[in-house]
Design a protein around this motif. Structure first.
Motif, PDB file in Angstrom:
ATOM      1  N   PHE A 112      -1.303  -2.292   4.755  1.00 13.34           N
ATOM      2  CA  PHE A 112      -2.255  -1.901   5.799  1.00 13.34           C
ATOM      3  C   PHE A 112      -3.283  -3.005   6.026  1.00 13.34           C
ATOM      4  O   PHE A 112      -3.581  -3.797   5.148  1.00 13.34           O
ATOM      5  CB  PHE A 112      -2.958  -0.598   5.436  1.00 13.34           C
ATOM      6  CG  PHE A 112      -2.003   0.559   5.300  1.00 13.34           C
ATOM      7  CD1 PHE A 112      -1.146   0.878   6.340  1.00 13.34           C
ATOM      8  CD2 PHE A 112      -1.952   1.314   4.130  1.00 13.34           C
ATOM      9  CE1 PHE A 112      -0.275   1.942   6.225  1.00 13.34           C
ATOM     10  CE2 PHE A 112      -1.090   2.381   4.017  1.00 13.34           C
ATOM     11  CZ  PHE A 112      -0.236   2.690   5.066  1.00 13.34           C
TER      12      PHE A 112
ATOM     13  N   ILE B 264      -6.171   3.782   7.762  1.00 15.25           N
ATOM     14  CA  ILE B 264      -5.133   3.700   8.796  1.00 15.25           C
ATOM     15  C   ILE B 264      -5.522   4.581   9.974  1.00 15.25           C
ATOM     16  O   ILE B 264      -6.302   5.523   9.844  1.00 15.25           O
ATOM     17  CB  ILE B 264      -3.765   4.135   8.247  1.00 15.25           C
ATOM     18  CG1 ILE B 264      -3.801   5.592   7.779  1.00 15.25           C
ATOM     19  CG2 ILE B 264      -3.309   3.219   7.120  1.00 15.25           C
ATOM     20  CD1 ILE B 264      -2.453   6.127   7.358  1.00 15.25           C
TER      21      ILE B 264
ATOM     22  N   VAL C 225       0.270  -2.718  11.391  1.00 18.25           N
ATOM     23  CA  VAL C 225       0.477  -2.917   9.962  1.00 18.25           C
ATOM     24  C   VAL C 225       1.610  -3.922   9.775  1.00 18.25           C
ATOM     25  O   VAL C 225       2.331  -4.263  10.721  1.00 18.25           O
ATOM     26  CB  VAL C 225       0.822  -1.588   9.253  1.00 18.25           C
ATOM     27  CG1 VAL C 225      -0.318  -0.589   9.370  1.00 18.25           C
ATOM     28  CG2 VAL C 225       2.118  -0.997   9.814  1.00 18.25           C
TER      29      VAL C 225
ATOM     30  N   GLN D 280      -6.217   6.563   1.069  1.00 15.27           N
ATOM     31  CA  GLN D 280      -5.757   5.543   2.007  1.00 15.27           C
ATOM     32  C   GLN D 280      -5.879   5.984   3.466  1.00 15.27           C
ATOM     33  O   GLN D 280      -5.770   5.155   4.367  1.00 15.27           O
ATOM     34  CB  GLN D 280      -4.284   5.198   1.716  1.00 15.27           C
ATOM     35  CG  GLN D 280      -4.071   4.479   0.394  1.00 15.27           C
ATOM     36  CD  GLN D 280      -2.591   4.292   0.111  1.00 15.27           C
ATOM     37  OE1 GLN D 280      -1.833   5.259   0.079  1.00 15.27           O
ATOM     38  NE2 GLN D 280      -2.194   3.047  -0.099  1.00 15.27           N
TER      39      GLN D 280
ATOM     40  N   ASP E 196       0.809  -1.222   0.000  1.00 11.48           N
ATOM     41  CA  ASP E 196       0.000   0.000   0.000  1.00 11.48           C
ATOM     42  C   ASP E 196       0.843   1.273   0.000  1.00 11.48           C
ATOM     43  O   ASP E 196       0.399   2.316  -0.460  1.00 11.48           O
ATOM     44  CB  ASP E 196      -0.926   0.001   1.223  1.00 11.48           C
ATOM     45  CG  ASP E 196      -1.933  -1.134   1.159  1.00 11.48           C
ATOM     46  OD1 ASP E 196      -2.569  -1.287   0.103  1.00 11.48           O
ATOM     47  OD2 ASP E 196      -2.071  -1.862   2.153  1.00 11.48           O
TER      48      ASP E 196
ATOM     49  N   VAL F  33       1.530   2.235  13.644  1.00  9.51           N
ATOM     50  CA  VAL F  33       1.460   3.603  13.127  1.00  9.51           C
ATOM     51  C   VAL F  33       1.586   4.568  14.310  1.00  9.51           C
ATOM     52  O   VAL F  33       0.698   4.647  15.162  1.00  9.51           O
ATOM     53  CB  VAL F  33       0.137   3.856  12.375  1.00  9.51           C
ATOM     54  CG1 VAL F  33       0.080   5.293  11.869  1.00  9.51           C
ATOM     55  CG2 VAL F  33      -0.016   2.876  11.220  1.00  9.51           C
TER      56      VAL F  33
END
Length: 298
Positions: free
Chosen positions: A298, A227, A233, A223, A27, A251
């Motif tokens: 992700f 997230i 991830v 995207q 991604d 993240v």
């Protein structure tokens, strides 16, 4: 007119497979970063030792060097000597007021004896009044002398405390002349050598925390919804021979401002002009290096 050549079936299959292999199965991608700290001198003086080399692993709080502290040590000894001299001048209030207290005690006994004589009509009341007057005068003298001596003692204590504070300041400066690594990590650069003069703020070496790495990756606006902070991830890096090495990542940061796509970064949507920077925390097992490229799923 030249005849048109037709591709055979195997060639067509090969081209199709080649085009299919270009599909990105990640991604986002980016490069790894680490927390880097430039360790600077906190004191002034000649560098007596600086035992670090580039690539060396150091621990947090590890002593790696020393500045010359001769002058600071001598200043400290001088202040300690001065403080001792000042404290020696503190008056002994009990000793210096003992004579007056003794006179008061003697007169108080004499007053008691005179009171008994007055009661027995063996002495006149004036004698008793004279003794009381003398006691009152001596008590005022004792109070005044005690107050003066106490003020002198307090002043000396204040001077002594001020000198002790200066001693503590020098001890702090002496401590800062010992060069330590603030974090555990690897030495990236060394900026000074033994024998050189260092001033406060002079850079000595750079150390990076490579145990906890961050992959700076860029995502498109589409995207962002997929997230979230502290989300888990998968991070992959090239392990060689066409193999990929996978890590679990978290993240840790998402930029709240968009920026133009860096030239070195590919996005899932190649048409994206604006992207958002993210940081993904990854625990390093020793394989990851600063600047190494990684992919995110992700």
């Amino acid at each position: 007119m030249k005849p048109i050549k037709l591709f055979t079936l195997p060639v067509i299959v090969l081209l199709f497979a080649s085009c299919s292999g270009n599909d990105n199965d990640y991604d986002a991608n980016g490069s790894f970063e680490a927390t880097e700290i430039i360790v600077s001198s906190q004191g002034n003086g000649q560098i007596l030792s600086l035992n670090v080399v580039e690539g060396q692993i150091v621990q947090a709080g590890e002593v790696v060097g020393q500045l010359d502290t001769t002058q600071l040590y001598l200043q400290k000894m001088s202040l300690i000597s001065n403080a001792q001299g000042v404290r020696a001048q503190r008056p002994n209030i009990g000793t210096q007021t003992a004579a007056i207290e003794k006179q008061i005690q003697t007169l108080q006994r004499e007053r008691t004896r005179t009171q008994n004589l007055v009661a027995a009509n063996a002495a006149n009341k004036k004698q008793l009044d004279d003794i009381n007057a003398q006691i009152e005068v001596l008590q005022k003298q004792l109070s005044a002398q005690t107050s003066t001596l106490q003020k002198s003692s307090d002043n000396i204590s204040a001077q002594s405390s001020a000198l002790q504070i200066q001693v503590a300041q020098l001890e702090d400066l002496l401590e800062k002349c010992t060069i330590k690594s603030p974090i555990s990590g690897v030495v990236l650069n060394k900026y000074a050598e033994r024998g050189e003069l260092a001033g406060t703020g002079s850079p000595l070496f750079k150390v990076a925390d490579i145990e906890n790495m961050y992959l700076r990756a860029y995502v498109t606006n589409d995207q962002l919804s997929g997230i979230k902070l502290n989300g888990k991830v998968t991070v992959r890096v090239d392990a060689g021979d066409g193999e990929m090495r996978s890590y679990s990542g978290t993240v840790s940061w998402i930029s709240d401002k968009s920026e133009f796509t860096p030239k070195t970064i590919q996005t899932k949507n190649e048409r994206a002009n604006l992207v958002y920077a993210t940081k993904i925390a990854v625990k390093n097992d020793g394989f990851l290096k600063i600047g190494m490229y990684g992919e995110v799923k992700f």
